[in-house]
Design a protein around this motif. Structure first.
Motif, PDB file in Angstrom:
ATOM      1  N   ILE A   1       0.807  -1.200   0.000  1.00  0.00           N
ATOM      2  CA  ILE A   1       0.000   0.000   0.000  1.00  0.00           C
ATOM      3  C   ILE A   1       0.851   1.265   0.000  1.00  0.00           C
ATOM      4  O   ILE A   1       0.602   2.201  -0.764  1.00  0.00           O
ATOM      5  CB  ILE A   1      -0.959   0.025   1.201  1.00  0.00           C
ATOM      6  CG1 ILE A   1      -1.954  -1.118   1.084  1.00  0.00           C
ATOM      7  CG2 ILE A   1      -1.702   1.347   1.265  1.00  0.00           C
ATOM      8  CD1 ILE A   1      -2.760  -1.085  -0.179  1.00  0.00           C
ATOM      9  N   VAL A   2       1.838   1.337   0.856  1.00  0.00           N
ATOM     10  CA  VAL A   2       2.681   2.535   0.905  1.00  0.00           C
ATOM     11  C   VAL A   2       3.401   2.730  -0.420  1.00  0.00           C
ATOM     12  O   VAL A   2       3.545   3.858  -0.903  1.00  0.00           O
ATOM     13  CB  VAL A   2       3.684   2.461   2.072  1.00  0.00           C
ATOM     14  CG1 VAL A   2       4.712   3.573   1.970  1.00  0.00           C
ATOM     15  CG2 VAL A   2       2.943   2.543   3.393  1.00  0.00           C
ATOM     16  N   ASP A   3       3.838   1.639  -1.042  1.00  0.00           N
ATOM     17  CA  ASP A   3       4.456   1.745  -2.363  1.00  0.00           C
ATOM     18  C   ASP A   3       3.475   2.355  -3.360  1.00  0.00           C
ATOM     19  O   ASP A   3       3.858   3.167  -4.205  1.00  0.00           O
ATOM     20  CB  ASP A   3       4.889   0.363  -2.860  1.00  0.00           C
ATOM     21  CG  ASP A   3       6.092  -0.175  -2.100  1.00  0.00           C
ATOM     22  OD1 ASP A   3       6.815   0.643  -1.499  1.00  0.00           O
ATOM     23  OD2 ASP A   3       6.299  -1.392  -2.107  1.00  0.00           O
ATOM     24  N   ALA A   4       2.213   1.975  -3.253  1.00  0.00           N
ATOM     25  CA  ALA A   4       1.206   2.514  -4.161  1.00  0.00           C
ATOM     26  C   ALA A   4       1.002   4.000  -3.923  1.00  0.00           C
ATOM     27  O   ALA A   4       0.877   4.785  -4.869  1.00  0.00           O
ATOM     28  CB  ALA A   4      -0.114   1.765  -3.985  1.00  0.00           C
ATOM     29  N   LEU A   5       0.978   4.413  -2.656  1.00  0.00           N
ATOM     30  CA  LEU A   5       0.822   5.829  -2.344  1.00  0.00           C
ATOM     31  C   LEU A   5       2.014   6.618  -2.851  1.00  0.00           C
ATOM     32  O   LEU A   5       1.879   7.720  -3.389  1.00  0.00           O
ATOM     33  CB  LEU A   5       0.651   6.028  -0.841  1.00  0.00           C
ATOM     34  CG  LEU A   5      -0.602   5.392  -0.217  1.00  0.00           C
ATOM     35  CD1 LEU A   5      -0.636   5.664   1.275  1.00  0.00           C
ATOM     36  CD2 LEU A   5      -1.861   5.914  -0.886  1.00  0.00           C
ATOM     37  N   ARG A   6       3.201   6.075  -2.678  1.00  0.00           N
ATOM     38  CA  ARG A   6       4.404   6.733  -3.179  1.00  0.00           C
ATOM     39  C   ARG A   6       4.380   6.832  -4.704  1.00  0.00           C
ATOM     40  O   ARG A   6       4.898   7.774  -5.285  1.00  0.00           O
ATOM     41  CB  ARG A   6       5.645   5.976  -2.733  1.00  0.00           C
ATOM     42  CG  ARG A   6       5.912   6.013  -1.239  1.00  0.00           C
ATOM     43  CD  ARG A   6       7.203   5.230  -0.934  1.00  0.00           C
ATOM     44  NE  ARG A   6       7.387   5.065   0.495  1.00  0.00           N
ATOM     45  CZ  ARG A   6       7.826   6.024   1.300  1.00  0.00           C
ATOM     46  NH1 ARG A   6       8.104   7.202   0.812  1.00  0.00           N
ATOM     47  NH2 ARG A   6       7.971   5.801   2.588  1.00  0.00           N
ATOM     48  N   ALA A   7       3.791   5.815  -5.336  1.00  0.00           N
ATOM     49  CA  ALA A   7       3.753   5.790  -6.800  1.00  0.00           C
ATOM     50  C   ALA A   7       2.803   6.831  -7.366  1.00  0.00           C
ATOM     51  O   ALA A   7       2.885   7.169  -8.551  1.00  0.00           O
ATOM     52  CB  ALA A   7       3.346   4.396  -7.283  1.00  0.00           C
ATOM     53  N   GLY A   8       1.894   7.347  -6.525  1.00  0.00           N
ATOM     54  CA  GLY A   8       0.996   8.386  -6.999  1.00  0.00           C
ATOM     55  C   GLY A   8      -0.478   8.112  -6.798  1.00  0.00           C
ATOM     56  O   GLY A   8      -1.320   8.900  -7.236  1.00  0.00           O
ATOM     57  N   ALA A   9      -0.816   6.997  -6.143  1.00  0.00           N
ATOM     58  CA  ALA A   9      -2.228   6.722  -5.880  1.00  0.00           C
ATOM     59  C   ALA A   9      -2.801   7.781  -4.951  1.00  0.00           C
ATOM     60  O   ALA A   9      -2.115   8.285  -4.066  1.00  0.00           O
ATOM     61  CB  ALA A   9      -2.386   5.330  -5.253  1.00  0.00           C
TER      62      ALA A   9
ATOM     63  N   ILE B   1      -0.689  23.240   4.196  1.00  0.00           N
ATOM     64  CA  ILE B   1       0.298  22.254   4.641  1.00  0.00           C
ATOM     65  C   ILE B   1       0.932  21.564   3.437  1.00  0.00           C
ATOM     66  O   ILE B   1       2.153  21.378   3.383  1.00  0.00           O
ATOM     67  CB  ILE B   1      -0.364  21.221   5.576  1.00  0.00           C
ATOM     68  CG1 ILE B   1      -0.787  21.889   6.888  1.00  0.00           C
ATOM     69  CG2 ILE B   1       0.593  20.065   5.871  1.00  0.00           C
ATOM     70  CD1 ILE B   1      -1.711  21.026   7.732  1.00  0.00           C
ATOM     71  N   MET B   2       0.112  21.174   2.469  1.00  0.00           N
ATOM     72  CA  MET B   2       0.655  20.535   1.268  1.00  0.00           C
ATOM     73  C   MET B   2       1.624  21.464   0.555  1.00  0.00           C
ATOM     74  O   MET B   2       2.673  21.036   0.066  1.00  0.00           O
ATOM     75  CB  MET B   2      -0.483  20.100   0.338  1.00  0.00           C
ATOM     76  CG  MET B   2      -1.233  18.870   0.816  1.00  0.00           C
ATOM     77  SD  MET B   2      -2.301  18.113  -0.449  1.00  0.00           S
ATOM     78  CE  MET B   2      -3.595  19.346  -0.548  1.00  0.00           C
ATOM     79  N   GLY B   3       1.277  22.749   0.502  1.00  0.00           N
ATOM     80  CA  GLY B   3       2.166  23.710  -0.129  1.00  0.00           C
ATOM     81  C   GLY B   3       3.479  23.852   0.603  1.00  0.00           C
ATOM     82  O   GLY B   3       4.550  23.893  -0.011  1.00  0.00           O
ATOM     83  N   LYS B   4       3.426  23.920   1.933  1.00  0.00           N
ATOM     84  CA  LYS B   4       4.645  24.078   2.733  1.00  0.00           C
ATOM     85  C   LYS B   4       5.558  22.854   2.623  1.00  0.00           C
ATOM     86  O   LYS B   4       6.790  22.987   2.597  1.00  0.00           O
ATOM     87  CB  LYS B   4       4.277  24.310   4.196  1.00  0.00           C
ATOM     88  CG  LYS B   4       3.767  25.717   4.507  1.00  0.00           C
ATOM     89  CD  LYS B   4       3.582  25.905   6.008  1.00  0.00           C
ATOM     90  CE  LYS B   4       3.192  27.331   6.340  1.00  0.00           C
ATOM     91  NZ  LYS B   4       3.041  27.538   7.812  1.00  0.00           N
TER      92      LYS B   4
ATOM     93  N   ALA C   1       3.997  18.520  -0.794  1.00  0.00           N
ATOM     94  CA  ALA C   1       3.316  17.233  -0.955  1.00  0.00           C
ATOM     95  C   ALA C   1       2.321  17.299  -2.097  1.00  0.00           C
ATOM     96  O   ALA C   1       1.667  18.315  -2.318  1.00  0.00           O
ATOM     97  CB  ALA C   1       2.601  16.846   0.338  1.00  0.00           C
ATOM     98  N   ARG C   2       2.199  16.210  -2.806  1.00  0.00           N
ATOM     99  CA  ARG C   2       1.294  16.140  -3.945  1.00  0.00           C
ATOM    100  C   ARG C   2      -0.161  16.075  -3.500  1.00  0.00           C
ATOM    101  O   ARG C   2      -1.047  16.659  -4.117  1.00  0.00           O
ATOM    102  CB  ARG C   2       1.633  14.901  -4.784  1.00  0.00           C
ATOM    103  CG  ARG C   2       0.731  14.668  -5.989  1.00  0.00           C
ATOM    104  CD  ARG C   2       1.056  13.342  -6.674  1.00  0.00           C
ATOM    105  NE  ARG C   2       0.880  12.220  -5.765  1.00  0.00           N
ATOM    106  CZ  ARG C   2       1.862  11.452  -5.309  1.00  0.00           C
ATOM    107  NH1 ARG C   2       3.101  11.689  -5.663  1.00  0.00           N
ATOM    108  NH2 ARG C   2       1.612  10.441  -4.492  1.00  0.00           N
ATOM    109  N   ASP C   3      -0.423  15.338  -2.437  1.00  0.00           N
ATOM    110  CA  ASP C   3      -1.798  15.160  -1.980  1.00  0.00           C
ATOM    111  C   ASP C   3      -1.798  14.681  -0.537  1.00  0.00           C
ATOM    112  O   ASP C   3      -0.758  14.600   0.116  1.00  0.00           O
ATOM    113  CB  ASP C   3      -2.553  14.158  -2.870  1.00  0.00           C
ATOM    114  CG  ASP C   3      -1.819  12.825  -2.997  1.00  0.00           C
ATOM    115  OD1 ASP C   3      -1.064  12.457  -2.063  1.00  0.00           O
ATOM    116  OD2 ASP C   3      -1.994  12.139  -4.010  1.00  0.00           O
TER     117      ASP C   3
END
Length: 222
Positions: A93-101, A195-198, A201-203
């Motif tokens: 799952i974490v790999d998927a989140l890192r991949a862009g999910a 927070i995402m801007g600071k 982070a993508r999402d």
């Protein structure tokens, strides 16, 4: 306009079930079905889907790599990926989140929950199943090579922003964050965006990983 959904799963019966479910909703439609990861990437381009419901375990190209290719394609910048997992056996799952999910769900969810998840992710929010989130993150952050060098840490956040980030990491949506902190939903959403801007982070999915990697949120024992 209805949400254009691409279903990617190697099991024909599962795809057919999901297709019937999506077709029953008035605000979405199935534009294509893929039985392999490679097909999912190709169809994301040709069918111009808004969202891909992506199984992790597929032949030819697994769901993680397919997600990575979709997320890295500038022509598919608006395409969201919602990953499905069996949870008890899937360890990616974490790999998927890192991949862009943009989020994940376990496959034993109720039909209405899947439709709500599609709507949530399609509107630009991330969705993380609250129950298994901390256990999954805890498991994978013990593994090597978990740094996200492109994403900053929470040190530069205000106390309120750190509170918001903590709740995001626990799977809270904007409305729930607002209720927990006595804010309006719009203010909660503004905090999350800031927070995402600071952090670069993508999402929200990346925010979850940042919160756990930095120690802001301590994973529960698994």
């Amino acid at each position: 306009m209805p949400i254009r959904v691409l279903l990617a799963d190697d099991q024909t019966l599962v795809r057919a079930s999901f297709a019937m479910l999506v077709a029953s909703a008035g605000d979405m439609e199935v534009v294509a079905e893929a039985g392999t990861g490679r097909q999912a990437v190709d169809l994301a381009r040709s069918a111009r889907a808004d969202l891909v419901v992506m199984d992790i375990r597929m032949p030819d190209l697994d769901g993680i790599e397919a997600t990575r290719l979709i997320a890295a394609d500038e022509d598919l910048a608006g395409v969201k990926v919602l990953v499905l997992t069996t949870y008890d056996t899937d360890e990616h799952i974490v790999d998927a989140l890192r991949a862009g999910a943009s989020g994940f769900l376990v496959k034993d969810i109720r039909p209405a929950e899947l439709l709500d998840a599609i709507r949530t992710v399609a509107t630009g929010d991330s969705l993380l199943s609250p129950g298994p989130t901390s256990r999954l993150i805890a498991r994978f952050l013990r593994a090597p090579d978990t740094a996200m060098s492109a994403v900053g840490g929470p040190d530069g956040l205000s106390e309120r922003e750190r509170q918001v980030l903590t709740l995001v990491a626990r799977g809270f949506n904007n409305t729930e964050i607002a209720e927990a902190l006595g804010l309006s939903p719009l203010t909660a959403k503004t905090h999350v965006s800031r927070i995402m801007g600071k952090l670069g982070a993508r999402d929200r999915a990346q925010l979850v990983i940042v919160a756990y990697e930095s120690g802001l949120v301590i994973p529960r024992a698994v």
